[in-house]
Write a protein that holds these residues in place. Structure first.
Motif: not given
Length: 139
Positions: A10-13, A18-19, A55-56, A71-74
């Motif tokens: 499971r990915h996490h945002n 970032l905040r 998201w954008e 959270g879909l990409s590194y």
């Protein structure tokens, strides 16, 4: 537990990460991007999932790709996404209709180029797999 446990994948945002990197509170971030802090909190804790426009907006604010903040990409930056954003900012003509046509042509060209290179990468991967054969013990 079974051999495959989807919870492990499971990915996490990355909104909270970032905040915090920017040293912002939820309230401060909310004021900067025009989203209520309690809504942002629900996004961070994944109680709610933002629409793609949100998201954008968040990705633009943090200067990362939407796939990274989701959270879909590194990779913090997606060259394709960055190029498409820059392309949308460009004006090629004073005539809005001509400009729209030129934008579409450039987007199609860019997508074709990316598609071509993705095919070549897949072909290279297949060729490598063929060279390795079925016996991976020596690798």
């Amino acid at each position: 537990m079974s051999e495959f446990d989807p919870r492990m994948y499971r990915h996490h945002n990355r909104i909270k990460k970032l905040r915090k990197e920017k040293g912002l509170t939820l309230k401060e971030l909310g004021q900067k991007v025009g989203i209520r802090d309690n809504t942002l909190s629900q996004y961070e804790t994944e109680k709610r999932n933002p629409k793609i426009a949100i998201w954008e907006k968040l990705a633009d604010f943090f200067d990362v790709s939407t796939s990274y903040i989701q959270g879909l990409s590194y990779e913090r930056v997606d060259p394709y996404e960055t190029t498409m954003k820059e392309l949308k900012k460009m004006r090629f003509s004073d005539d809005p209709e001509k400009d729209k046509i030129l934008h579409n042509q450039f987007e199609n060209l860019f997508e074709n180029i990316i598609g071509y290179y993705n095919e070549k990468i897949d072909e290279l991967g297949s060729a490598i797999d063929d060279l390795r054969g079925d016996d991976f013990s020596e690798f």
